[in-house]
Design a protein around this motif. Structure first.
Motif, PDB file in Angstrom:
ATOM      1  N   ASN B 400       0.911  -1.042  -0.088  1.00 47.88           N
ATOM      2  CA  ASN B 400      -0.004   0.095   0.002  1.00 47.88           C
ATOM      3  C   ASN B 400       0.741   1.168  -0.138  1.00 47.88           C
ATOM      4  OD1 ASN B 400      -2.345  -1.437   0.193  1.00 47.88           O
ATOM      5  ND2 ASN B 400      -2.924  -0.701   2.053  1.00 47.88           N
ATOM      6  N   SER B 401       2.040   1.211   0.819  1.00 49.24           N
ATOM      7  CA  SER B 401       2.678   2.310   1.106  1.00 49.24           C
ATOM      8  C   SER B 401       3.352   2.820  -0.096  1.00 49.24           C
ATOM      9  CB  SER B 401       3.682   2.260   2.189  1.00 49.24           C
ATOM     10  OG  SER B 401       4.700   3.029   2.321  1.00 49.24           O
ATOM     11  N   THR B 424     -13.496  -1.957  -0.262  1.00 47.38           N
ATOM     12  CA  THR B 424     -12.243  -1.817   0.858  1.00 47.38           C
ATOM     13  C   THR B 424     -10.872  -1.848   0.324  1.00 47.38           C
ATOM     14  OG1 THR B 424     -14.051  -3.056   2.211  1.00 47.38           O
ATOM     15  CG2 THR B 424     -11.924  -3.011   3.294  1.00 47.38           C
ATOM     16  N   SER B 425     -10.980  -2.682  -0.752  1.00 46.49           N
ATOM     17  CA  SER B 425      -9.541  -3.118  -1.166  1.00 46.49           C
ATOM     18  C   SER B 425      -8.571  -1.657  -1.274  1.00 46.49           C
ATOM     19  CB  SER B 425      -9.404  -3.672  -2.455  1.00 46.49           C
ATOM     20  OG  SER B 425      -9.955  -5.051  -2.264  1.00 46.49           O
ATOM     21  N   ILE B 427      -9.061   1.410  -0.216  1.00 51.90           N
ATOM     22  CA  ILE B 427      -9.296   2.724   0.882  1.00 51.90           C
ATOM     23  C   ILE B 427      -7.935   3.059   1.337  1.00 51.90           C
ATOM     24  CG2 ILE B 427     -10.356   3.301   3.021  1.00 51.90           C
ATOM     25  CD1 ILE B 427     -12.955   1.998   1.899  1.00 51.90           C
ATOM     26  N   GLY B 428      -7.181   1.931   1.786  1.00 51.28           N
ATOM     27  CA  GLY B 428      -5.919   2.250   2.385  1.00 51.28           C
ATOM     28  C   GLY B 428      -4.972   2.946   1.646  1.00 51.28           C
ATOM     29  N   ALA B 431      -6.303   6.492   1.128  1.00 48.59           N
ATOM     30  CA  ALA B 431      -6.150   7.249   2.434  1.00 48.59           C
ATOM     31  C   ALA B 431      -4.535   7.777   2.588  1.00 48.59           C
ATOM     32  CB  ALA B 431      -6.165   6.518   3.753  1.00 48.59           C
ATOM     33  N   LEU B 432      -3.790   6.918   2.020  1.00 46.11           N
ATOM     34  CA  LEU B 432      -2.058   7.424   2.027  1.00 46.11           C
ATOM     35  C   LEU B 432      -1.799   8.264   0.708  1.00 46.11           C
ATOM     36  CD1 LEU B 432      -0.546   3.880   2.705  1.00 46.11           C
ATOM     37  CD2 LEU B 432      -0.852   5.755   4.209  1.00 46.11           C
ATOM     38  N   SER B 434      -4.127  10.447  -0.685  1.00 46.82           N
ATOM     39  CA  SER B 434      -4.804  11.864  -0.210  1.00 46.82           C
ATOM     40  C   SER B 434      -3.919  12.613   0.706  1.00 46.82           C
ATOM     41  CB  SER B 434      -6.045  11.416   0.575  1.00 46.82           C
ATOM     42  OG  SER B 434      -5.882  11.206   1.927  1.00 46.82           O
ATOM     43  N   LEU B 435      -2.766  11.874   1.385  1.00 51.30           N
ATOM     44  CA  LEU B 435      -1.879  12.773   2.171  1.00 51.30           C
ATOM     45  C   LEU B 435      -0.837  13.302   1.102  1.00 51.30           C
ATOM     46  CD1 LEU B 435      -1.103  13.421   5.098  1.00 51.30           C
ATOM     47  CD2 LEU B 435       0.290  11.376   5.230  1.00 51.30           C
ATOM     48  N   LYS B 436      -0.430  12.554  -0.035  1.00 54.99           N
ATOM     49  CA  LYS B 436       0.563  13.106  -0.793  1.00 54.99           C
ATOM     50  C   LYS B 436       0.161  13.936  -1.886  1.00 54.99           C
ATOM     51  CE  LYS B 436       2.593   8.685   0.814  1.00 54.99           C
ATOM     52  NZ  LYS B 436       2.736   7.148   0.563  1.00 54.99           N
ATOM     53  N   LEU B 441     -10.058  12.805  -0.057  1.00 51.86           N
ATOM     54  CA  LEU B 441     -10.224  11.327  -0.287  1.00 51.86           C
ATOM     55  C   LEU B 441     -11.985  11.159  -0.270  1.00 51.86           C
ATOM     56  CD1 LEU B 441      -9.792   8.105  -0.550  1.00 51.86           C
ATOM     57  CD2 LEU B 441      -9.683   8.328   2.214  1.00 51.86           C
ATOM     58  N   LEU B 442     -12.655  10.383  -1.128  1.00 54.93           N
ATOM     59  CA  LEU B 442     -13.732  10.105  -1.013  1.00 54.93           C
ATOM     60  C   LEU B 442     -13.870   8.545  -1.259  1.00 54.93           C
ATOM     61  CD1 LEU B 442     -15.300  12.308  -3.970  1.00 54.93           C
ATOM     62  CD2 LEU B 442     -15.540  12.657  -1.501  1.00 54.93           C
ATOM     63  N   TYR B 443     -14.751   7.789  -0.499  1.00 49.19           N
ATOM     64  CA  TYR B 443     -14.662   6.346  -0.690  1.00 49.19           C
ATOM     65  C   TYR B 443     -16.168   6.076  -0.393  1.00 49.19           C
ATOM     66  CZ  TYR B 443     -14.097   6.279   4.501  1.00 49.19           C
ATOM     67  OH  TYR B 443     -14.417   6.735   5.769  1.00 49.19           O
TER      68      TYR B 443
END
Lengths: 345, 562
Positions: B400-401, B424-425, B427-428, B431-432, B434-436, B441-443
């Motif tokens: 993910n990262s 769900t797959s 979203i992680g 989320a990351l 959206s910080l970068k 983020l919308l989900y």
């Protein structure tokens, strides 16, 4: 909501945010060992100057740090000049390099032990009131002061994500057919990544007792998408932890449909559940049950908001950590269809 | 009392008005004199005008907003008009920080502009504490009761004009509508909403200094330059009322006397992005408070750029602003003709990071953890020989990262305003990411889509509840697997049918399965990037051999024999 006057500034959080944004691996280890670059000091300076009120002085939490690099120590000396413009306290652990440094630069310093109890407060000019009074007395538990501050910050942010019933109605009907006088939209809250990372940082802070204990559970468990967003950041902080997703739990769960997704299985694993809102504890109990059936054990549950309607029945005593308990301040009421007292949850 | 201050009192109709024994026009005149002293010798001449003239204009706009939205239904009390006046006079005083700095705290022009609300609030707090003169050498104001209350309420309304710190503070119960002193009605939230909109509406060319050479220098960032240029090319913002409870804003704009076609198009882009869209975004926040006032329900706002610009003898667009728009914003706007090669599906360009991720994703499939082999009927009715599950892959923090970091580098320009993670797959990763990226983020729960499919519903109301995509956003859709493309197609169809105008949409999928099927789908106008292609997956529309077929309803966990 119990008001507290303490205000914290967290250099570790600032550094972590930058590292995660930059896609660094092992951000927590790097943040703890690499703090002190010019940018770090600049952002810290800005955070201090951004502080609106003159009192109470902000507490800059250096307790997670054991040491900082030599180069950065010279930069930290700039703190002396900053302190004279806008005073603050540095909170350090006893016996660390930072303790000596702060003493040398004549900066107000709070020294605490490994249990976050205040041992000593060094105050260069005793006559000046820092705005804290007895809050900094010897023996005070700073961990509790910090928790109260987190509670307050989250409570302030909570205001922006509360939905109330439409005009003329007193209650809204929730998905599980109970009625409530307000609805907390945590999803809207964690859509701000900075707030989500703040929440994740504070959860990690609570789990590790201020980033001192590394012995946390083997994996994180989430059972809904909002918790998953928080867990994504939490998982970045602890980069060696697995994430277990309880899939399709839903409002009316079916054990035949629900599936636990885990990379290596959860047999024999100690788990930590991340939850956005705990009200009656139904979701926590279901996840406990499912984990038990698959051979895992949920050791702790950490939640963002606890509405204190009822406690999860299957959670171990004292295993529920709540960052914010806003129900009193919100005057939250939930009229459950089946009450816990009747034993029909 | 000057003619200008008299004019100010007259606009707010405060002459002779009292609150208990306090003369309200007297209070306003004192605040006016105070503000006039603050603005004497304006320091930040490189920014748009924030002085007394701006205050007067904002008052006009605020009264117009009220008139247009509510007609005769809402009348402000004299106390409310005073609060509005104080807010107008003090809301931007933070811009004069250089004139009244705090000891030892020097800030550059950009910091002052960015933090002017916070700095202004500090200045007003010092005034209330009575230390403004002693510590900063500034003028004083009365601080006794009820002066103190008037100033404080004025501060709250005024400083809620930008950012959300003060704005959110007004949500506290203490600021509910009430009768102040048991006498006059005070609706702080209504005032704050009207004031914020009015301030946003006073962004016309009259606020820009004639010589705007500084826009070509490095004083401003790319976005700031575009923002000021948007003011320069805005002729006028006009409000009209299509009916009680709503408003239309017409933006008339201007271009140099003999503009080229391209110049007109670029200016239009600028105003759509930095004026029309900005007002719509602000409206999403503002309407929350306006709706507090029962007379305003239902409350809506439409903001439209006039079709044709006016010709004026003005300067052409400065090169840095033009460059920013042409390169970063315009290619992703609605109606802009994209080069033909941009449409379709694309594998991410190879580099060590991408290759590493590809290997990992391929290994996941090859190891058999992620694949089920057999004969499956998908929820869309298609049949397939393989079913892929991705959640175990995206539950790995390392993957993910690294994927979010790689995507952030690839999409590092300003093309996306929102990220929509499906299921769900993703979203992680969303989320990351959206910080970068500077995107929100919308989900949505993939489940909502699936339920709707199973029940055979054709409307998208359930989906609409699951996710709200703002008007005129530029959207990155994240999905795990591109098989027959049904989910992505459903999202885009929903957006089209609900009338949401999307400026630009692009999708990213981790796996692209099969080769031929996507060509048959109507994915025109949607670019899809993917990480790994798995070619040996087959799809076929129907199969007579139903005996061996397993039904797969959206998730491999729900597989059952037919």
């Amino acid at each position: 909501m119990k008001a507290t006057k303490a205000i914290f500034i967290e250099p570790l959080l600032q550094k972590l945010e930058v590292l995660i944004k930059g896609g660094e691996r092992n951000p927590l280890t790097k943040a703890m060992t690499m703090f002190g670059a010019p940018d770090d000091i600049d952002s810290l300076t800005k955070a201090i100057e951004r502080h609106e009120e003159l009192k109470p002085w902000p507490l800059i939490d250096f307790t997670p740090f054991v040491s900082i690099g030599l180069g950065s120590q010279t930069r930290i000396q700039r703190f002396g000049g900053l302190y004279r413009r806008r005073p603050f306290f540095i909170v350090v652990r006893q016996g660390t390099a930072l303790e000596q440094l702060a003493a040398l630069r004549d900066i107000a310093t709070i020294i605490c032990d490994d249990q976050h109890k205040i041992i000593k407060v060094i105050h260069p000019d005793e006559k000046i009131d820092s705005g804290y009074g007895k809050l900094l007395a010897k023996g005070t538990d700073l961990f509790q002061t910090h928790s109260a501050w987190v509670h307050q910050v989250l409570g302030e942010n909570l205001d922006s994500c509360i939905s109330r019933p439409p005009e003329g109605r007193r209650y809204v009907k929730l998905h599980d057919e109970t009625w409530a006088n307000l609805w907390i939209d945590v999803k809207a809250m964690v859509q701000d990544p900075r707030l989500a990372i703040f929440v994740a940082y504070q959860m990690a802070y609570a789990l590790t007792h201020g980033y001192r204990e590394q012995l946390i559970e083997d994996a994180f468990v989430v059972a809904n998408n909002t918790s998953y967003v928080i867990a994504s950041f939490l998982n970045q902080i602890f980069d060696d932890k697995d994430l277990v997703i309880v899939d399709r739990l839903g409002v009316y769960p079916s054990l035949t449909r629900t599936k636990i997704v885990a990379l290596q299985g959860i047999q024999g694993k100690r788990l930590c559940m991340i939850e956005d809102v705990v009200s009656t504890g139904r979701e926590v109990d279901l996840v406990h049950l499912l984990s038990f059936l698959q051979g895992g054990s949920i050791e702790r549950v950490v939640c963002l908001f606890n509405l204190d309607i009822a406690s999860p029945l299957l959670a171990k005593a004292d295993s529920l950590i709540s960052l914010c308990r806003p129900s009193l301040a919100l005057k939250y009421k939930r009229l459950a269809k089946y009450s816990v007292k009747q034993g029909r949850t | 009392m000057t003619a200008a201050s008299k004019e100010f009192v007259a606009r707010l109709q405060l002459a002779g008005e009292c609150f208990h024994i306090v003369s309200l026009d007297g209070v306003l005149l004192e605040v006016y004199d105070f503000a006039a002293q603050i603005w004497q010798g304006e320091k930040l001449y490189t920014f748009v005008d924030h002085g007394i003239d701006h205050s007067l204009k904002v008052i006009d706009k605020a009264l117009e907003v009220l008139q247009v939205f509510c007609g005769e239904k809402v009348t402000l009390t004299p106390l409310e008009r005073l609060i509005l006046g104080i807010a107008a006079l003090t809301h931007d005083i933070g811009m004069q920080y250089q004139k009244y700095p705090k000891a030892g705290m020097k800030l550059n022009a950009r910091d002052i502009r960015n933090r002017h609300v916070e700095l202004g609030f500090e200045m007003m707090s010092d005034i209330l504490n009575g230390t403004f003169r002693t510590e900063r050498g500034g003028p004083e104001l009365g601080t006794g009761q009820p002066w103190r209350n008037f100033l404080y309420y004025g501060m709250l309304v005024g400083f809620a004009h930008s950012g959300t710190t003060i704005w959110n503070r007004l949500k506290l119960e203490a600021y509910n509508d009430k009768k102040e002193g048991g006498e006059q009605l005070l609706r702080l939230r209504l005032l704050a909403g009207v004031f914020r909109l009015a301030d946003e509406l006073h962004c016309e060319y009259t606020r820009i200094p004639e010589h705007w050479w500084w826009i070509k220098t490095d004083v401003l960032t790319e976005e700031e330059r575009a923002h000021w240029a948007a003011c320069y090319y805005t002729q006028e913002l006009r409000l009209s009322s299509p009916g009680v409870g709503g408003a239309r804003i017409h933006i008339s704009w201007r271009v140099p006397s003999a503009p080229s076609e391209d110049e007109v198009a670029v200016t239009r882009t600028l105003l759509q992005d930095f004026r029309e869209k900005k007002i719509q975004d602000e409206w999403e926040l503002i309407k929350e408070y306006l709706k507090w006032e029962p007379a305003m329900e239902p409350c809506f706002l439409e903001c439209k750029l006039d079709t044709e610009p006016e010709r004026s003898p003005i300067e052409p667009m400065p090169a840095p602003v033009r460059e920013f728009l042409v390169q970063k914003v315009r290619p992703y706007q609605l109606g802009h003709k994209k080069p033909a090669e941009r449409i379709g599906t694309f594998e991410l360009p190879s580099n060590p990071e991408v290759d590493d991720l590809k290997n990992k994703a391929q290994m996941f499939v090859l190891s058999g953890k992620g694949t089920l082999t057999g004969h499956f009927r998908l929820k869309t009715g298609w049949h397939t020989n393989k079913y892929l599950r991705c959640r175990e892959l995206t539950a790995q923090i390392d993957f993910n990262s690294r994927l979010s970091t790689t995507l952030a580098k690839i999409y590092s320009d300003h093309r996306f305003t929102h990220i929509l993670a499906i299921g769900t797959s993703m979203i992680g990763i969303g989320a990351l990411l959206s910080l970068k990226l500077p995107a929100r983020l919308l989900y949505t729960f993939g489940e909502a889509l699936i339920r709707e499919e199973l029940s055979g519903r054709t409307d998208y109301s359930e989906y609409e509840r699951a996710v709200f995509v703002p008007h005129r956003s530029r959207l990155l859709v994240l999905d795990d697997i591109l098989g027959v493309g049904s989910v992505i197609q459903k999202v885009t169809s929903h957006l089209r049918e609900s009338g949401t105008e999307i400026e630009y949409i692009r999708a990213f999928c981790i796996y692209s399965l099969g080769e031929a099927i996507r060509a048959a789908l109507d994915l025109r106008g949607l670019d899809i990037d993917f990480l790994v292609s798995i070619p040996d997956v087959q799809y076929w529309p129907q199969d007579p051999d139903t005996q061996t077929c397993k039904i797969c309803v959206g998730s491999p966990y729900l597989i059952r024999d037919e």
